[in-house]
Structures are given as structure tokens and as C-alpha cells.
Write a protein that holds these residues in place. Structure first.
Motif, PDB file in Angstrom:
ATOM      1  N   MET A   1      50.757  40.306  33.652  1.00 53.77           N
ATOM      2  CA  MET A   1      50.133  39.192  32.982  1.00 53.77           C
ATOM      3  C   MET A   1      50.779  38.940  31.622  1.00 53.77           C
ATOM      4  O   MET A   1      50.180  39.215  30.587  1.00 53.77           O
ATOM      5  N   PRO A   2      51.995  38.421  31.563  1.00 54.93           N
ATOM      6  CA  PRO A   2      52.611  38.207  30.265  1.00 54.93           C
ATOM      7  C   PRO A   2      51.964  37.082  29.456  1.00 54.93           C
ATOM      8  O   PRO A   2      51.938  37.142  28.244  1.00 54.93           O
ATOM      9  N   ASP A   3      51.429  36.055  30.119  1.00 47.73           N
ATOM     10  CA  ASP A   3      50.817  34.931  29.410  1.00 47.73           C
ATOM     11  C   ASP A   3      49.297  35.011  29.384  1.00 47.73           C
ATOM     12  O   ASP A   3      48.636  34.037  29.060  1.00 47.73           O
ATOM     13  N   ALA A   4      48.735  36.153  29.721  1.00 48.85           N
ATOM     14  CA  ALA A   4      47.283  36.290  29.768  1.00 48.85           C
ATOM     15  C   ALA A   4      46.722  36.342  28.355  1.00 48.85           C
ATOM     16  O   ALA A   4      47.247  37.020  27.476  1.00 48.85           O
ATOM     17  N   THR A   5      45.642  35.611  28.142  1.00 44.13           N
ATOM     18  CA  THR A   5      44.980  35.617  26.839  1.00 44.13           C
ATOM     19  C   THR A   5      44.050  36.822  26.767  1.00 44.13           C
ATOM     20  O   THR A   5      43.820  37.529  27.764  1.00 44.13           O
ATOM     21  N   ALA A   6      43.503  37.050  25.598  1.00 43.96           N
ATOM     22  CA  ALA A   6      42.539  38.139  25.434  1.00 43.96           C
ATOM     23  C   ALA A   6      41.318  37.895  26.309  1.00 43.96           C
ATOM     24  O   ALA A   6      40.739  38.838  26.862  1.00 43.96           O
ATOM     25  N   LEU A   7      40.937  36.631  26.476  1.00 50.88           N
ATOM     26  CA  LEU A   7      39.797  36.302  27.337  1.00 50.88           C
ATOM     27  C   LEU A   7      40.098  36.659  28.786  1.00 50.88           C
ATOM     28  O   LEU A   7      39.252  37.250  29.469  1.00 50.88           O
ATOM     29  N   ASP A   8      41.281  36.321  29.264  1.00 49.33           N
ATOM     30  CA  ASP A   8      41.653  36.657  30.646  1.00 49.33           C
ATOM     31  C   ASP A   8      41.672  38.165  30.862  1.00 49.33           C
ATOM     32  O   ASP A   8      41.208  38.669  31.886  1.00 49.33           O
ATOM     33  N   GLN A   9      42.215  38.884  29.901  1.00 52.28           N
ATOM     34  CA  GLN A   9      42.272  40.340  30.015  1.00 52.28           C
ATOM     35  C   GLN A   9      40.877  40.955  29.992  1.00 52.28           C
ATOM     36  O   GLN A   9      40.579  41.871  30.776  1.00 52.28           O
ATOM     37  N   ALA A  10      40.012  40.446  29.119  1.00 52.88           N
ATOM     38  CA  ALA A  10      38.647  40.968  29.047  1.00 52.88           C
ATOM     39  C   ALA A  10      37.885  40.671  30.335  1.00 52.88           C
ATOM     40  O   ALA A  10      37.171  41.538  30.847  1.00 52.88           O
ATOM     41  N   THR A  11      38.053  39.470  30.878  1.00 57.86           N
ATOM     42  CA  THR A  11      37.377  39.110  32.120  1.00 57.86           C
ATOM     43  C   THR A  11      37.822  40.009  33.263  1.00 57.86           C
ATOM     44  O   THR A  11      36.992  40.516  34.031  1.00 57.86           O
ATOM     45  N   ALA A  12      39.127  40.233  33.381  1.00 56.15           N
ATOM     46  CA  ALA A  12      39.643  41.101  34.445  1.00 56.15           C
ATOM     47  C   ALA A  12      39.120  42.525  34.300  1.00 56.15           C
ATOM     48  O   ALA A  12      38.723  43.160  35.293  1.00 56.15           O
ATOM     49  N   MET A  13      39.079  43.027  33.073  1.00 56.87           N
ATOM     50  CA  MET A  13      38.596  44.393  32.847  1.00 56.87           C
ATOM     51  C   MET A  13      37.109  44.508  33.170  1.00 56.87           C
ATOM     52  O   MET A  13      36.667  45.486  33.789  1.00 56.87           O
ATOM     53  N   ILE A  14      36.321  43.514  32.788  1.00 52.47           N
ATOM     54  CA  ILE A  14      34.883  43.541  33.053  1.00 52.47           C
ATOM     55  C   ILE A  14      34.625  43.481  34.559  1.00 52.47           C
ATOM     56  O   ILE A  14      33.808  44.242  35.092  1.00 52.47           O
ATOM     57  N   LYS A  16      36.604  44.369  36.962  1.00 47.84           N
ATOM     58  CA  LYS A  16      37.065  45.615  37.589  1.00 47.84           C
ATOM     59  C   LYS A  16      36.076  46.750  37.328  1.00 47.84           C
ATOM     60  O   LYS A  16      35.759  47.530  38.231  1.00 47.84           O
ATOM     61  N   THR A  17      35.555  46.827  36.109  1.00 57.27           N
ATOM     62  CA  THR A  17      34.646  47.917  35.750  1.00 57.27           C
ATOM     63  C   THR A  17      33.309  47.812  36.473  1.00 57.27           C
ATOM     64  O   THR A  17      32.804  48.812  37.003  1.00 57.27           O
ATOM     65  N   TRP A  18      32.727  46.617  36.533  1.00 53.60           N
ATOM     66  CA  TRP A  18      31.423  46.451  37.155  1.00 53.60           C
ATOM     67  C   TRP A  18      31.529  46.104  38.638  1.00 53.60           C
ATOM     68  O   TRP A  18      30.527  46.117  39.333  1.00 53.60           O
ATOM     69  N   GLY A  19      32.710  45.758  39.113  1.00 45.91           N
ATOM     70  CA  GLY A  19      32.905  45.498  40.537  1.00 45.91           C
ATOM     71  C   GLY A  19      32.247  44.226  41.046  1.00 45.91           C
ATOM     72  O   GLY A  19      31.914  44.138  42.233  1.00 45.91           O
ATOM     73  N   ARG A  20      32.056  43.261  40.178  1.00 43.87           N
ATOM     74  CA  ARG A  20      31.442  41.987  40.557  1.00 43.87           C
ATOM     75  C   ARG A  20      32.169  40.851  39.846  1.00 43.87           C
ATOM     76  O   ARG A  20      32.780  41.066  38.801  1.00 43.87           O
ATOM     77  N   ILE A  22      32.581  37.588  37.455  1.00 43.98           N
ATOM     78  CA  ILE A  22      32.026  37.380  36.119  1.00 43.98           C
ATOM     79  C   ILE A  22      30.768  36.503  36.147  1.00 43.98           C
ATOM     80  O   ILE A  22      29.851  36.715  35.354  1.00 43.98           O
ATOM     81  N   GLU A  23      30.713  35.550  37.075  1.00 43.54           N
ATOM     82  CA  GLU A  23      29.529  34.679  37.162  1.00 43.54           C
ATOM     83  C   GLU A  23      28.275  35.483  37.489  1.00 43.54           C
ATOM     84  O   GLU A  23      27.197  35.255  36.922  1.00 43.54           O
ATOM     85  N   ALA A  24      28.402  36.431  38.412  1.00 41.18           N
ATOM     86  CA  ALA A  24      27.258  37.274  38.774  1.00 41.18           C
ATOM     87  C   ALA A  24      26.856  38.170  37.611  1.00 41.18           C
ATOM     88  O   ALA A  24      25.658  38.389  37.360  1.00 41.18           O
ATOM     89  N   LEU A  25      27.846  38.682  36.898  1.00 38.38           N
ATOM     90  CA  LEU A  25      27.535  39.548  35.759  1.00 38.38           C
ATOM     91  C   LEU A  25      26.883  38.767  34.622  1.00 38.38           C
ATOM     92  O   LEU A  25      26.013  39.305  33.927  1.00 38.38           O
ATOM     93  N   GLU A  26      27.283  37.515  34.431  1.00 41.00           N
ATOM     94  CA  GLU A  26      26.650  36.701  33.393  1.00 41.00           C
ATOM     95  C   GLU A  26      25.172  36.501  33.672  1.00 41.00           C
ATOM     96  O   GLU A  26      24.332  36.649  32.790  1.00 41.00           O
ATOM     97  N   SER A  27      24.851  36.167  34.910  1.00 40.89           N
ATOM     98  CA  SER A  27      23.439  35.957  35.244  1.00 40.89           C
ATOM     99  C   SER A  27      22.660  37.273  35.187  1.00 40.89           C
ATOM    100  O   SER A  27      21.496  37.293  34.774  1.00 40.89           O
ATOM    101  N   LEU A  28      23.279  38.369  35.570  1.00 38.99           N
ATOM    102  CA  LEU A  28      22.617  39.667  35.510  1.00 38.99           C
ATOM    103  C   LEU A  28      22.341  40.071  34.057  1.00 38.99           C
ATOM    104  O   LEU A  28      21.266  40.597  33.747  1.00 38.99           O
ATOM    105  N   ALA A  29      23.282  39.814  33.172  1.00 38.02           N
ATOM    106  CA  ALA A  29      23.102  40.173  31.760  1.00 38.02           C
ATOM    107  C   ALA A  29      22.008  39.333  31.113  1.00 38.02           C
ATOM    108  O   ALA A  29      21.309  39.802  30.214  1.00 38.02           O
TER     109      ALA A  29
END
Length: 104
Positions: A1-14, A16-20, A22-29
Motif C-alpha cells: 500500500m504505497p499510496d494508502a493514507t493513515a485512514l486506509d491503514q487504520a481501517t485495514a488494521m481495525i 483485521k483485528t476485529w475480523g469484521r 468497518i460498517e459492522a464495527l461502527e454500528s457495534l461501537a
């Protein structure tokens, strides 16, 4: 991901960590913040990254718009019609005063 922004990297990490997605995690949070306080904190940080990412995009667009070369048509002037243009050669001294061109 050479052109990935901090937002893209954070979304991918989240995701991967929670296994869901991002839309599902937003509603769960939002629905049950007390069940997973770490998820709530992570989603809060991600939302601030979303705001920052949008602000950067807007400022980049403005910068690109300001740095584009201008297009000047010969028939237009800054202050009116072509007949109203005044050049340095057309300036005449006032009566009784010596003619001195301005330094600016």
C-alpha cells in the motif's frame, strides 16, 4: 500500500483485528459501547482520521485550483474594456507637476 493514507491503514488494521467489516464495527461501537471500550476508542480515533482525511482532500483541491496556470484572453482586462486600458506610455504628467513614474 504505497499510496494508502493513515485512514486506509487504520481501517485495514481495525478490520483485521476485529475480523469484521468497518460498517459492522461502527454500528457495534455505537449500540453497545460498554461491551468493548477498546473498540469504542479505536472507532473514535478513526472518526477523527476521517475528518482529517476529508480536510486534507479539500485543502489539496484548493491548492491545485490556486496553482493552475491562469488563462488570460487578450480581449479581457482586469479593470474593464480594452479601450479603458492604460499603459505606461499613455500616462501623462499632471499639469504643473513633474512626471515621475511610480516605483511599484
Amino acid at each position: 500500500m504505497p499510496d494508502a493514507t493513515a485512514l486506509d491503514q487504520a481501517t485495514a488494521m481495525i478490520e483485521k483485528t476485529w475480523g469484521r467489516p468497518i460498517e459492522a464495527l461502527e454500528s457495534l461501537a455505537v449500540r453497545s459501547p460498554s461491551e468493548d471500550p477498546l473498540l469504542r476508542s479505536v472507532m473514535h480515533i478513526r472518526s477523527s482520521l476521517v475528518v482529517t482525511d476529508n480536510a486534507v482532500a479539500v485543502h489539496q483541491d484548493r491548492l491545485h485550483a490556486l496553482s493552475r496556470p491562469a488563462v488570460c484572453r487578450p480581449s479581457t482586462t482586469w479593470n474593464g474594456l480594452p479601450a479603458q486600458r492604460r499603459t505606461f506610455a499613455s500616462l501623462k504628467p499632471r499639469a504643473g507637476l513633474p512626471f515621475r513614474p511610480s516605483a511599484t
